[in-house]
Design a protein around this motif. Structure first.
Motif, PDB file in Angstrom:
ATOM      1  N   ARG A 273       0.814  -1.216   0.000  1.00  0.00           N
ATOM      2  CA  ARG A 273       0.000   0.000   0.000  1.00  0.00           C
ATOM      3  C   ARG A 273       0.849   1.268   0.000  1.00  0.00           C
ATOM      4  NH1 ARG A 273      -1.438  -2.555   4.922  1.00  0.00           N
ATOM      5  NH2 ARG A 273      -0.550  -1.508   6.747  1.00  0.00           N
ATOM      6  N   CYS A 274       2.125   1.150   0.362  1.00  0.00           N
ATOM      7  CA  CYS A 274       3.007   2.319   0.320  1.00  0.00           C
ATOM      8  C   CYS A 274       3.809   2.403  -0.974  1.00  0.00           C
ATOM      9  CB  CYS A 274       3.982   2.292   1.499  1.00  0.00           C
ATOM     10  SG  CYS A 274       3.207   2.599   3.094  1.00  0.00           S
ATOM     11  N   GLY A 275       4.022   1.267  -1.652  1.00  0.00           N
ATOM     12  CA  GLY A 275       4.920   1.286  -2.798  1.00  0.00           C
ATOM     13  C   GLY A 275       4.369   0.798  -4.112  1.00  0.00           C
ATOM     14  N   ASN A 276       3.129   0.317  -4.120  1.00  0.00           N
ATOM     15  CA  ASN A 276       2.558  -0.221  -5.364  1.00  0.00           C
ATOM     16  C   ASN A 276       1.342   0.603  -5.790  1.00  0.00           C
ATOM     17  OD1 ASN A 276       1.586  -1.676  -7.499  1.00  0.00           O
ATOM     18  ND2 ASN A 276       1.101  -3.513  -6.336  1.00  0.00           N
ATOM     19  N   PRO A 277       1.496   1.460  -6.825  1.00  0.00           N
ATOM     20  CA  PRO A 277       0.376   2.305  -7.268  1.00  0.00           C
ATOM     21  C   PRO A 277      -0.846   1.512  -7.704  1.00  0.00           C
ATOM     22  CG  PRO A 277       2.449   3.076  -8.185  1.00  0.00           C
ATOM     23  CD  PRO A 277       2.731   1.735  -7.570  1.00  0.00           C
ATOM     24  N   ASN A 278      -0.687   0.224  -7.984  1.00  0.00           N
ATOM     25  CA  ASN A 278      -1.825  -0.594  -8.397  1.00  0.00           C
ATOM     26  C   ASN A 278      -2.598  -1.157  -7.203  1.00  0.00           C
ATOM     27  OD1 ASN A 278      -1.292  -0.329 -11.201  1.00  0.00           O
ATOM     28  ND2 ASN A 278       0.299  -1.897 -11.044  1.00  0.00           N
ATOM     29  N   ASN A 279      -2.068  -0.987  -6.002  1.00  0.00           N
ATOM     30  CA  ASN A 279      -2.759  -1.445  -4.802  1.00  0.00           C
ATOM     31  C   ASN A 279      -3.981  -0.570  -4.555  1.00  0.00           C
ATOM     32  OD1 ASN A 279      -3.152  -1.261  -1.631  1.00  0.00           O
ATOM     33  ND2 ASN A 279      -2.163  -3.222  -2.062  1.00  0.00           N
ATOM     34  N   GLN A 280      -5.097  -1.161  -4.169  1.00  0.00           N
ATOM     35  CA  GLN A 280      -6.344  -0.396  -4.030  1.00  0.00           C
ATOM     36  C   GLN A 280      -6.280   0.658  -2.919  1.00  0.00           C
ATOM     37  OE1 GLN A 280      -9.403  -3.266  -3.196  1.00  0.00           O
ATOM     38  NE2 GLN A 280      -8.846  -3.474  -1.036  1.00  0.00           N
ATOM     39  N   ASP A 281      -5.366   0.498  -1.971  1.00  0.00           N
ATOM     40  CA  ASP A 281      -5.247   1.468  -0.887  1.00  0.00           C
ATOM     41  C   ASP A 281      -4.079   2.432  -1.074  1.00  0.00           C
ATOM     42  OD1 ASP A 281      -7.431   0.464   0.532  1.00  0.00           O
ATOM     43  OD2 ASP A 281      -6.219  -1.078   1.500  1.00  0.00           O
ATOM     44  N   TYR A 282      -3.376   2.352  -2.196  1.00  0.00           N
ATOM     45  CA  TYR A 282      -2.187   3.174  -2.409  1.00  0.00           C
ATOM     46  C   TYR A 282      -2.475   4.662  -2.280  1.00  0.00           C
ATOM     47  CZ  TYR A 282       1.819   5.334  -4.742  1.00  0.00           C
ATOM     48  OH  TYR A 282       2.909   6.114  -5.032  1.00  0.00           O
ATOM     49  N   GLN A 283      -3.628   5.114  -2.752  1.00  0.00           N
ATOM     50  CA  GLN A 283      -3.930   6.550  -2.728  1.00  0.00           C
ATOM     51  C   GLN A 283      -3.955   7.106  -1.315  1.00  0.00           C
ATOM     52  OE1 GLN A 283      -8.020   7.582  -3.739  1.00  0.00           O
ATOM     53  NE2 GLN A 283      -8.644   5.445  -3.519  1.00  0.00           N
ATOM     54  N   HIS A 284      -4.267   6.246  -0.326  1.00  0.00           N
ATOM     55  CA  HIS A 284      -4.337   6.693   1.056  1.00  0.00           C
ATOM     56  C   HIS A 284      -2.993   6.588   1.773  1.00  0.00           C
ATOM     57  CE1 HIS A 284      -8.603   6.870   0.521  1.00  0.00           C
ATOM     58  NE2 HIS A 284      -8.707   5.574   0.318  1.00  0.00           N
ATOM     59  N   TYR A 285      -2.027   5.935   1.145  1.00  0.00           N
ATOM     60  CA  TYR A 285      -0.732   5.709   1.789  1.00  0.00           C
ATOM     61  C   TYR A 285       0.399   6.272   0.915  1.00  0.00           C
ATOM     62  CZ  TYR A 285      -3.410   2.910   5.040  1.00  0.00           C
ATOM     63  OH  TYR A 285      -4.318   2.514   5.981  1.00  0.00           O
ATOM     64  N   GLY A 286       0.948   5.444   0.031  1.00  0.00           N
ATOM     65  CA  GLY A 286       2.023   5.928  -0.840  1.00  0.00           C
ATOM     66  C   GLY A 286       1.617   7.145  -1.636  1.00  0.00           C
ATOM     67  N   GLY A 287       0.360   7.207  -2.037  1.00  0.00           N
ATOM     68  CA  GLY A 287      -0.126   8.318  -2.840  1.00  0.00           C
ATOM     69  C   GLY A 287      -0.136   9.641  -2.107  1.00  0.00           C
ATOM     70  N   ARG A 288      -0.103   9.618  -0.796  1.00  0.00           N
ATOM     71  CA  ARG A 288      -0.053  10.872  -0.031  1.00  0.00           C
ATOM     72  C   ARG A 288       1.237  11.007   0.771  1.00  0.00           C
ATOM     73  NH1 ARG A 288      -1.978  11.208   5.262  1.00  0.00           N
ATOM     74  NH2 ARG A 288      -2.567   9.223   6.220  1.00  0.00           N
ATOM     75  N   GLY A 289       2.262  10.226   0.356  1.00  0.00           N
ATOM     76  CA  GLY A 289       3.592  10.427   0.913  1.00  0.00           C
ATOM     77  C   GLY A 289       3.989   9.518   2.059  1.00  0.00           C
ATOM     78  N   ILE A 290       3.148   8.538   2.407  1.00  0.00           N
ATOM     79  CA  ILE A 290       3.495   7.611   3.485  1.00  0.00           C
ATOM     80  C   ILE A 290       4.497   6.591   2.949  1.00  0.00           C
ATOM     81  CG2 ILE A 290       2.631   5.945   5.177  1.00  0.00           C
ATOM     82  CD1 ILE A 290       1.637   8.865   5.517  1.00  0.00           C
ATOM     83  N   GLU A 291       5.642   6.461   3.616  1.00  0.00           N
ATOM     84  CA  GLU A 291       6.695   5.562   3.164  1.00  0.00           C
ATOM     85  C   GLU A 291       7.091   4.595   4.265  1.00  0.00           C
ATOM     86  OE1 GLU A 291       9.855   8.192   1.891  1.00  0.00           O
ATOM     87  OE2 GLU A 291       9.120   8.146  -0.173  1.00  0.00           O
ATOM     88  N   VAL A 292       7.688   3.487   3.851  1.00  0.00           N
ATOM     89  CA  VAL A 292       8.254   2.506   4.777  1.00  0.00           C
ATOM     90  C   VAL A 292       9.741   2.834   4.923  1.00  0.00           C
ATOM     91  CG1 VAL A 292       8.695   0.057   5.194  1.00  0.00           C
ATOM     92  CG2 VAL A 292       6.597   0.769   4.018  1.00  0.00           C
TER      93      VAL A 292
END
Length: 229
Positions: free
Chosen positions: A149-168
């Protein structure tokens, strides 16, 4: 008698004068060719005052309201300088934390849709494909879900995590390191990983283990429970 003005072959910005053209409203004009290959007829005064220094391409590449992103950072990318345009968008040469260089459009930088040269996504794919002795455990599923969810734009939750700058954090890209932290932080069945600062990333300083029912109470209204946690 004064010598007749001849601007032929003279340069004015991106323009080179080819020769005289028909007057414009009684004013002397010159046929010019721009470095981009476009020809344009321009009056003497506009050339000599510097009012016109290209066929118009210079203004399109550098609009007056363009925000200068040089020196700013977006995820793993640091903007070095303007690098032309891609379509109608300004493009910027960026250096990634991994050392690679990449050119990215303003819109992709500012929206967060591109935050690295692609190395982070490749690393996530490699890590999640790696086999471990714990690959069938629940903790491993938590780790994979976090990376996806933080690194895969194809993940359905990416917009709420990686898409808004949340990183591991870098250390947790290793399952062994994440597992060691989880066990030292009290992980056990029935607990879920929670970020103390909801706008912060996944790292030891910002994460705790809490009961699933508590996470459901604390979650953002627009975000589903962090599945697999």
């Amino acid at each position: 008698m004064s010598k007749r003005l001849d601007l032929t072959n003279q340069r004015f910005g991106r323009l080179r004068v080819l020769g005289r053209a028909e007057n414009i409203k009684g004013k002397t004009a010159w046929r010019c060719i721009c470095d981009c290959g476009t020809q344009k007829v321009i009056r003497t005064a506009e050339l000599r005052r510097g009012d016109t220094s290209s066929c118009g391409c210079l203004r399109r590449e550098n609009p007056p309201n363009l925000i200068d992103l040089a020196g700013e950072s977006f995820g793993s990318l640091t903007v070095l300088k303007r690098n032309g345009s891609q379509g109608s968008q300004a493009a910027w040469l960026c250096k990634c934390k991994c050392g690679n260089f990449v050119t990215v459009r303003s819109r992709d930088l500012r929206s967060g849709s591109i935050k690295s040269c692609g190395c982070y996504r490749r690393l996530v794919a490699k890590k999640t494909a790696t086999k471990h002795g714990a690959s069938h455990t629940r903790l491993y599923a938590v780790w994979v879900s976090m990376l996806q969810r933080c690194g895969n734009p194809n993940n359905q939750d990416y917009q709420h995590y990686g898409g808004r700058g949340i990183e591991v954090c870098q250390d947790w890209l290793s399952f062994e390191a994440f597992k060691a932290w989880a066990e030292s932080a009290g992980y056990r069945k029935g607990l879920s990983i929670e970020r103390v600062d909801n706008d912060g990333g996944y790292n030891p300083e910002n994460c705790v283990w809490i009961p699933l029912r508590d996470q459901a109470k604390n979650r953002r209204t627009s975000v589903k429970r962090e599945r697999g946690d």
